[in-house]
Scaffold this motif. Structure first.
Motif, PDB file in Angstrom:
ATOM      1  N   CYS A   1       0.863  -1.178   0.000  1.00  0.00           N
ATOM      2  CA  CYS A   1       0.000   0.000   0.000  1.00  0.00           C
ATOM      3  C   CYS A   1       0.897   1.225   0.000  1.00  0.00           C
ATOM      4  O   CYS A   1       1.927   1.256   0.659  1.00  0.00           O
ATOM      5  CB  CYS A   1      -0.874   0.050   1.251  1.00  0.00           C
TER       6      CYS A   1
ATOM      7  N   VAL B   1      -4.755   6.282  -1.814  1.00  0.00           N
ATOM      8  CA  VAL B   1      -4.021   5.092  -1.374  1.00  0.00           C
ATOM      9  C   VAL B   1      -4.037   4.100  -2.533  1.00  0.00           C
ATOM     10  O   VAL B   1      -5.107   3.689  -2.987  1.00  0.00           O
ATOM     11  CB  VAL B   1      -4.652   4.456  -0.118  1.00  0.00           C
TER      12      VAL B   1
ATOM     13  N   ILE C   1      -3.315   0.411  -3.864  1.00  0.00           N
ATOM     14  CA  ILE C   1      -3.268  -0.929  -3.281  1.00  0.00           C
ATOM     15  C   ILE C   1      -2.793  -1.891  -4.350  1.00  0.00           C
ATOM     16  O   ILE C   1      -3.417  -2.014  -5.413  1.00  0.00           O
ATOM     17  CB  ILE C   1      -4.658  -1.324  -2.749  1.00  0.00           C
TER      18      ILE C   1
ATOM     19  N   LEU D   1      -3.951  -4.130   5.208  1.00  0.00           N
ATOM     20  CA  LEU D   1      -4.686  -3.129   4.437  1.00  0.00           C
ATOM     21  C   LEU D   1      -5.522  -2.257   5.371  1.00  0.00           C
ATOM     22  O   LEU D   1      -5.539  -1.030   5.255  1.00  0.00           O
ATOM     23  CB  LEU D   1      -5.603  -3.818   3.422  1.00  0.00           C
TER      24      LEU D   1
ATOM     25  N   LEU E   1      -9.300   5.138  -2.840  1.00  0.00           N
ATOM     26  CA  LEU E   1      -8.545   3.871  -2.873  1.00  0.00           C
ATOM     27  C   LEU E   1      -8.408   3.472  -4.334  1.00  0.00           C
ATOM     28  O   LEU E   1      -9.407   3.192  -5.004  1.00  0.00           O
ATOM     29  CB  LEU E   1      -9.281   2.778  -2.098  1.00  0.00           C
TER      30      LEU E   1
END
Lengths: 109, 130
Positions: free
Chosen positions: A7, A20, A22, A34, A51
């Protein structure tokens, strides 16, 4: 296999939401990682947190549980979580579980 | 590969959080070796869900078996807990239950076989007809 998930937080331009990214697999082993990463990011992100799932290679129900938990947490803090660049495999799992409408989607980049 | 050779593999996994990923690699390897990986794209996800359930609710080793027939693949996940898996309430967004919903939606058939001292949860995915 602790490197299966990465991350990273990208601080966008002033006035733009933080993102963010991932990368990797979210399952029983990596879901806690996470969750703690996103919760930390939430604490530093007034307004909206995006995200970005573009490099997410796998997610199962353990990962869905975290997405739901952090998005609840975000709402209670007055932060909006948005998903961006959702890969087809992840969209499918969201659709199958009826969770798709639960999340706000940011325009893909 | 010789078409008559048995296409069945098993592995035993300790009940740790690493088990779902190990199980995915195991079924991916078997399907790849049998040359049918592309036909059964949902098998790693479905296997991950059943193994996750087994690890969360059983403290025993988990045995994963994959078996390729002429028109389907079958995966069995066996543990030493007699407690059946729980399907959660989707509307209530409860945790723990989405896995079985995914299995129910994506598998052609699935089921639960309790046996003395444990249980086997299995599913089958039919070979796509095209």
């Amino acid at each position: 296999m602790s490197t299966r998930l990465e991350c990273r937080i990208e601080s966008g331009q002033p006035g733009e939401p933080r993102v963010v990214s991932i990368r990797g697999e979210v399952d029983l082993a990596t879901a806690p990682e996470l969750e703690s990463f996103v919760v930390r990011a939430l604490e530093e992100s007034p307004g909206t947190l995006v995200l970005d799932l573009e490099e997410l290679s796998f997610i199962d129900s353990s990962g869905l549980r975290v997405l739901v938990a952090v998005s609840r947490d975000a709402r209670s803090r007055g932060v909006a979580i948005q998903l961006r660049n959702v890969p087809r495999h992840a969209q499918r799992v969201l659709d199958l579980t009826g969770l798709s409408d639960w999340f706000d989607h940011a325009a893909d980049s | 590969m010789d078409a008559s050779s048995p296409k069945r593999e098993s592995c035993l996994l300790p009940p740790t959080s690493a088990a779902p990923a190990l199980a995915r690699r195991f079924v991916e390897t078997a399907l790849t070796n049998w040359g049918v990986f592309d036909a059964f794209g949902d098998v790693p996800l479905l296997t991950s869900e059943l193994v996750t359930n087994a690890v969360r609710h059983a403290a025993s080793d988990v045995e994963v078996s994959i078996d390729l027939g002429p028109d389907r693949v079958r995966v069995e996940v066996q543990d030493l807990s007699e407690r059946p898996p729980v399907k959660g309430d989707l509307a209530a967004a409860r945790d723990g239950g989405w896995g079985l919903h995914i299995v129910e939606r994506l598998a052609t058939r699935w089921g639960l076989e309790p046996h003395e001292g444990g249980k086997t949860v299995w599913y089958e995915v039919a070979l796509p007809t095209s």
